[in-house]
Structures are given as C-alpha cells and as structure tokens.
Design an enzyme around this catalytic site. Structure first.
Site, PDB file in Angstrom:
ATOM      1  N   LYS A  13      15.110  13.431 -29.888  1.00 23.92           N
ATOM      2  CA  LYS A  13      16.484  13.842 -29.571  1.00 23.92           C
ATOM      3  C   LYS A  13      17.296  14.065 -30.849  1.00 23.92           C
ATOM      4  CE  LYS A  13      17.315  10.042 -27.219  1.00 23.92           C
ATOM      5  NZ  LYS A  13      16.008   9.350 -27.385  1.00 23.92           N
ATOM      6  N   ARG A  88      23.211   6.880 -20.838  1.00 23.83           N
ATOM      7  CA  ARG A  88      21.947   6.157 -20.763  1.00 23.83           C
ATOM      8  C   ARG A  88      21.820   5.348 -19.485  1.00 23.83           C
ATOM      9  NH1 ARG A  88      20.524   5.820 -26.415  1.00 23.83           N
ATOM     10  NH2 ARG A  88      18.560   4.753 -26.678  1.00 23.83           N
ATOM     11  N   ARG A 122       8.627   6.018 -38.348  1.00 23.90           N
ATOM     12  CA  ARG A 122       9.947   6.559 -38.732  1.00 23.90           C
ATOM     13  C   ARG A 122      10.573   5.748 -39.859  1.00 23.90           C
ATOM     14  NH1 ARG A 122      14.243   7.453 -34.232  1.00 23.90           N
ATOM     15  NH2 ARG A 122      13.621   5.338 -33.674  1.00 23.90           N
ATOM     16  N   ARG A 151      14.094   0.976 -39.242  1.00 24.24           N
ATOM     17  CA  ARG A 151      15.093   0.403 -38.346  1.00 24.24           C
ATOM     18  C   ARG A 151      14.578  -0.902 -37.754  1.00 24.24           C
ATOM     19  NH1 ARG A 151      17.073   5.209 -34.354  1.00 24.24           N
ATOM     20  NH2 ARG A 151      16.850   3.542 -32.824  1.00 24.24           N
TER      21      ARG A 151
HETATM   22  P1  AP5 Z   1      13.874  11.051 -33.438  1.00 23.18           P
HETATM   23  O1  AP5 Z   1      14.393  12.453 -33.472  1.00 23.18           O
HETATM   24  O2  AP5 Z   1      14.553  10.047 -34.308  1.00 23.18           O
HETATM   25  O3  AP5 Z   1      13.802  10.547 -31.925  1.00 23.18           O
HETATM   26  P2  AP5 Z   1      14.942  10.048 -30.945  1.00 23.18           P
HETATM   27  O4  AP5 Z   1      14.622  10.569 -29.593  1.00 23.18           O
HETATM   28  O5  AP5 Z   1      16.299  10.370 -31.502  1.00 23.18           O
HETATM   29  O6  AP5 Z   1      14.624   8.505 -30.968  1.00 23.18           O
HETATM   30  P3  AP5 Z   1      15.519   7.216 -31.163  1.00 23.18           P
HETATM   31  O7  AP5 Z   1      14.526   6.105 -31.338  1.00 23.18           O
HETATM   32  O8  AP5 Z   1      16.560   7.351 -32.225  1.00 23.18           O
HETATM   33  O9  AP5 Z   1      16.208   7.155 -29.778  1.00 23.18           O
HETATM   34  P4  AP5 Z   1      16.819   6.001 -29.072  1.00 23.18           P
HETATM   35  O10 AP5 Z   1      17.448   6.725 -27.947  1.00 23.18           O
HETATM   36  O11 AP5 Z   1      15.941   4.870 -28.700  1.00 23.18           O
HETATM   37  O12 AP5 Z   1      17.777   5.346 -30.179  1.00 23.18           O
HETATM   38  P5  AP5 Z   1      19.346   5.359 -30.380  1.00 23.18           P
HETATM   39  O13 AP5 Z   1      19.604   5.370 -31.804  1.00 23.18           O
HETATM   40  O14 AP5 Z   1      19.988   6.369 -29.493  1.00 23.18           O
HETATM   41  O15 AP5 Z   1      12.312  11.108 -33.779  1.00 23.18           O
HETATM   42  C1  AP5 Z   1      11.538   9.920 -33.917  1.00 23.18           C
HETATM   43  C2  AP5 Z   1      10.491  10.118 -35.040  1.00 23.18           C
HETATM   44  O16 AP5 Z   1       9.584  11.147 -34.653  1.00 23.18           O
HETATM   45  C3  AP5 Z   1      11.090  10.567 -36.386  1.00 23.18           C
HETATM   46  O17 AP5 Z   1      10.349   9.962 -37.422  1.00 23.18           O
HETATM   47  C4  AP5 Z   1      10.881  12.094 -36.392  1.00 23.18           C
HETATM   48  O18 AP5 Z   1      10.732  12.591 -37.706  1.00 23.18           O
HETATM   49  C5  AP5 Z   1       9.601  12.235 -35.578  1.00 23.18           C
HETATM   50  N1  AP5 Z   1       9.579  13.470 -34.771  1.00 23.18           N
HETATM   51  C6  AP5 Z   1      10.597  13.989 -34.029  1.00 23.18           C
HETATM   52  N2  AP5 Z   1      10.184  15.103 -33.383  1.00 23.18           N
HETATM   53  C7  AP5 Z   1       8.881  15.285 -33.714  1.00 23.18           C
HETATM   54  C8  AP5 Z   1       7.902  16.274 -33.362  1.00 23.18           C
HETATM   55  N3  AP5 Z   1       8.195  17.300 -32.533  1.00 23.18           N
HETATM   56  N4  AP5 Z   1       6.669  16.148 -33.896  1.00 23.18           N
HETATM   57  C9  AP5 Z   1       6.360  15.122 -34.727  1.00 23.18           C
HETATM   58  N5  AP5 Z   1       7.242  14.161 -35.112  1.00 23.18           N
HETATM   59  C10 AP5 Z   1       8.494  14.236 -34.599  1.00 23.18           C
HETATM   60  O19 AP5 Z   1      19.739   3.933 -29.745  1.00 23.18           O
HETATM   61  C11 AP5 Z   1      19.400   2.726 -30.400  1.00 23.18           C
HETATM   62  C12 AP5 Z   1      19.991   1.555 -29.610  1.00 23.18           C
HETATM   63  O20 AP5 Z   1      21.440   1.669 -29.572  1.00 23.18           O
HETATM   64  C13 AP5 Z   1      19.584   1.447 -28.141  1.00 23.18           C
HETATM   65  O21 AP5 Z   1      18.336   0.791 -27.975  1.00 23.18           O
HETATM   66  C14 AP5 Z   1      20.763   0.669 -27.551  1.00 23.18           C
HETATM   67  O22 AP5 Z   1      20.662  -0.698 -27.862  1.00 23.18           O
HETATM   68  C15 AP5 Z   1      21.957   1.247 -28.314  1.00 23.18           C
HETATM   69  N6  AP5 Z   1      22.551   2.426 -27.638  1.00 23.18           N
HETATM   70  C16 AP5 Z   1      22.629   3.712 -28.134  1.00 23.18           C
HETATM   71  N7  AP5 Z   1      23.243   4.517 -27.257  1.00 23.18           N
HETATM   72  C17 AP5 Z   1      23.548   3.743 -26.175  1.00 23.18           C
HETATM   73  C18 AP5 Z   1      24.162   4.023 -24.920  1.00 23.18           C
HETATM   74  N8  AP5 Z   1      24.575   5.270 -24.601  1.00 23.18           N
HETATM   75  N9  AP5 Z   1      24.304   2.985 -24.046  1.00 23.18           N
HETATM   76  C19 AP5 Z   1      23.906   1.730 -24.358  1.00 23.18           C
HETATM   77  N10 AP5 Z   1      23.306   1.399 -25.523  1.00 23.18           N
HETATM   78  C20 AP5 Z   1      23.128   2.400 -26.430  1.00 23.18           C
END
Ligand code: AP5
Length: 205
Positions: A13, A88, A122, A151
């Site tokens: 994402k 979410r 990552r 992270r």
């Molecule tokens: P990346 O693009 O970083 O993936 P992502 O989908 O953004 O994954 P995240 O782990 O950041 O998502 P998340 O939703 O769990 O975390 P968030 O920060 O929102 O890609 C991942 C890796 O793969 C990278 O190394 C990239 O280079 C590689 N990659 C990408 N695309 C690729 C491809 N096509 N081919 C090969 N490699 C590829 O949330 C973290 C925490 O915050 C949550 O757990 C929760 O506690 C809290 N939080 C955040 N938002 C909310 C909410 N709305 N409500 C409640 N809690 C929340």
C-alpha cells in the site's frame, strides 16, 4: 480524486501510494506514518499508540478518526487524498462516510507467504520514512543519508498478530466496499511497476 488503498500488512500500500499520490498531486495520508511520527515526537498520543502498535493491535477508532478529520482539513488535501491503511475497521469506514465521499477503493491482493517475506526484509529510513527491502538494497543508509532500521512491529511474532488482526477487523471492508460498488481488486503479487500499471488501469476505465 479521493482514494483508499486497502490490503494486509506488506501488501505494498505504502509503496504504491507514494507513486499515485505524486502523479495525481493528491495528499498521501498514511495513518501508520502519522502514528510513527507521534511516537518519534513523544506526544501523549504517540506514547499511548506505541504499545498497541508494537503488539500489532489496532489503535482505537476514536483516536484514528480524530487524526484523520484534522488531516483532511489541510491545504494539501484540496485536490484530493489517498488513504493508506485507513479505514481499518467497519466503524472507521462508517465514520469516514459521514465526512467524505470516496471515488475508488483499491484492494491489493497478495498471498500470505509473500507478505511475510516482504515485511521481514523491510527497512525504513529513520529520518524521511522511505521504505527499502533487503533483497533490492543492501545499504545501511537511506538516499537522504540517514540510517535504516527495522520497524519494531516487523518482527516475526508481531507480524503474525498483524495478519490475524487484518483478517478479523480489516478484511470485512472488502465486502463492505464491494456492496457500495467502490472496490477494485488488483493483483499485488507482481513487480512494483506492474502493480502500479494495474492500479492506473482502474482509473482509466
Ligand atoms: P509496503 O509498501 O511498506 O507495504 P504496506 O502495505 O504499506 O505494509 P505496512 O506493513 O506498512 O502496512 P500496515 O497496514 O500493516 O502498517 P501501517 O503502517 O499502516 O511494502 C512492504 C515491503 O514490501 C517493503 O519492503 C517494499 O519495498 C516491499 N514491496 C512492496 N511492493 C512490492 C512488490 N510489488 N514486489 C516486491 N516487493 C514489494 O500500520 C502500522 C500499525 O499502526 C498498525 O498495526 C496499527 O497498530 C496502527 N494503525 C495504522 N493505521 C491504523 C488505523 N487506521 N486504525 C487503527 N490502527 C492503525
């Protein structure tokens, strides 16, 4: 244009959101990045979110909604925005509906084994927040010169819990947005550029 990028942890994402937000000149709103910034600044909100995030649990809906409502009032959202990691839960989606219409929901579909490989490799920049993967970049510093780190919530046990939380709380949004006619599922298990092209083809229809 107002977009939501939906998908499990590691679906890509954030990677895709940066590209689309830049080319459509809309604000990229990552609730995860906003929470990590609060943690770095040591705010009360950041301190409260820290232990939940480190366990892979969700931050309470009212906290997230407060942040999002403030964020979309900002000048850079005039042209539209892209939500990355929000909503979410069904409660967040219902609350969003009361404050803004959405044009497209892009659901990135990636198998679990790929998600785990992506997340475990990552690395993030401690300064500008840019993301890297050990399979494509062996350096220890970002393009901006700052150190890269893993992270806290990317450690294996936490990742497994994040996937469980996704299945329980976030996956139901697929059906929610399908019923509203907004959902477009894109195969996220392809090269970054191929996924980008598939997302853009949704807007061209
Ligand atoms: P990346 O693009 O970083 O993936 P992502 O989908 O953004 O994954 P995240 O782990 O950041 O998502 P998340 O939703 O769990 O975390 P968030 O920060 O929102 O890609 C991942 C890796 O793969 C990278 O190394 C990239 O280079 C590689 N990659 C990408 N695309 C690729 C491809 N096509 N081919 C090969 N490699 C590829 O949330 C973290 C925490 O915050 C949550 O757990 C929760 O506690 C809290 N939080 C955040 N938002 C909310 C909410 N709305 N409500 C409640 N809690 C929340």
């Amino acid at each position: 244009m107002k977009l939501i990028f939906l998908g499990p942890p590691g679906a890509g994402k954030g990677t895709q959101a940066v590209k689309i937000a830049q080319s459509f000149q809309i604000a990229h709103i990552s609730t995860g990045d906003m929470l990590r910034a609060e943690m770095r600044e040591g705010t009360q909100l950041g301190n409260e979110a820290k232990s939940l995030m480190e366990r892979g649990e969700l931050v309470p809906d009212d906290v997230i909604l407060g942040m999002v409502k403030n964020r979309i009032q900002k000048e850079d959202c005039k042209n539209g925005f892209l939500f990355d990691g929000f909503p979410r839960t069904i409660a967040q989606a219902e609350a969003l509906e009361a404050i803004s219409a959405i044009d497209y929901v892009i659901n990135l579909d990636v198998p679990a084994e790929t998600l785990i490989k992506r997340i475990s490799g990552r690395r993030m920049c401690a300064s500008c927040g840019a993301g890297y993967h050990v399979s494509t970049y062996a350096g220890e510093t970002c393009k901006c010169g700052a150190a890269l780190y893993q992270r806290e919530d990317d450690k294996e046990d936490t990742v497994r819990n994040r996937l469980v939380v996704y299945e329980r709380s976030t996956k139901p949004l697929i059906e929610y947005y399908t019923k509203k006619g907004l959902l477009h599922t894109v195969n996220g298990n392809a090269d970054i550029e191929q996924v980008d092209a598939a997302i853009r083809s949704v807007f061209a229809k």
